[in-house]
Design an enzyme around this catalytic site. Sequence first.
Site, PDB file in Angstrom:
ATOM      1  N   CYS A 213      53.663  21.826  -1.471  1.00  0.00           N
ATOM      2  CA  CYS A 213      53.320  20.494  -2.584  1.00  0.00           C
ATOM      3  C   CYS A 213      53.550  20.745  -3.847  1.00  0.00           C
ATOM      4  CB  CYS A 213      52.028  20.085  -2.041  1.00  0.00           C
ATOM      5  SG  CYS A 213      50.558  20.937  -2.575  1.00  0.00           S
TER       6      CYS A 213
ATOM      7  N   HIS B  56      56.065  13.846  -1.161  1.00  0.00           N
ATOM      8  CA  HIS B  56      55.377  14.890  -1.144  1.00  0.00           C
ATOM      9  C   HIS B  56      55.778  15.738  -0.106  1.00  0.00           C
ATOM     10  CE1 HIS B  56      52.445  13.898   2.101  1.00  0.00           C
ATOM     11  NE2 HIS B  56      53.147  12.538   2.032  1.00  0.00           N
TER      12      HIS B  56
ATOM     13  N   HIS C 260      46.034  19.394  -2.464  1.00  0.00           N
ATOM     14  CA  HIS C 260      47.491  18.739  -2.179  1.00  0.00           C
ATOM     15  C   HIS C 260      47.806  17.823  -3.336  1.00  0.00           C
ATOM     16  CE1 HIS C 260      50.683  17.588   0.055  1.00  0.00           C
ATOM     17  NE2 HIS C 260      50.630  16.201  -0.035  1.00  0.00           N
TER      18      HIS C 260
END
Length: 180
Positions: free
Chosen positions: A87, A151, A139
Site C-alpha cells: 500500500c 489501493h 494501510h
Amino acid sequence: MIINKIKNTKDQKVKLCKKVLSISIACLSVITSSVLVNNTVYASNSKTVQAVNSESNAFTSKIKNEALKYLNVPYKSGGISPNGFDCSGFTKYVFGNLGINLPRRASEQANMNKTVINRNNIQTGDLLFFENTPGKVGHVAIALDNKTYIHASTSKKKIIITNMSNTYFVNNFVKAIRVQ
C-alpha cells in the site's frame, strides 16, 4: 425602517434604496469571489480563484491518472515498483512520479505535517489512512474522488478501486490528508 423615516421627496427614498442595493451587491460580490483556506476567508478577484482551482484540478487529475496506470498490478509485500506494490509503496511511487517524495511506511505518511481533511471533504488525490490494529495506521490509499479510492489490496492481491461505502472504509478509516 429607515426609508419610512425619510420625510423628504420620493426621489430621495429612491436614491437611498439604490444606494443600499448597490452596497448589498458589492458585499455579495466580495463574498462570492472569496477563497476559503483553513476556515479563513480571503477576498480575491474571480481570476485568482479560477487560477487556484485550475492549478489544483490539474494536480489532482495527474494524481488520479498516474494511480490508475497501475490498476491490477499485483500486490507484493514490501513492493515499491510496477512489478508489485504494497500500500505505501504504491502511494510513494505514484506521488514520487509527480515529484512529491513521501515517507516509505503508511504510519510515517499518516504523520506527515499536512492538512488533515474531514471525511466529508475528501477530494481526488487525498491520502486515506486506515487502522488494521486499533490505534495503529496500517494501510494507505489514494482518493479517486469523494466516493472511491485506489489501493494495494492484500485480500485481492492487486491494486484495486474500492467504494467508500465499503465496510472496510467505514470501520477502519482513521483520517485523510491533503498532500498538495
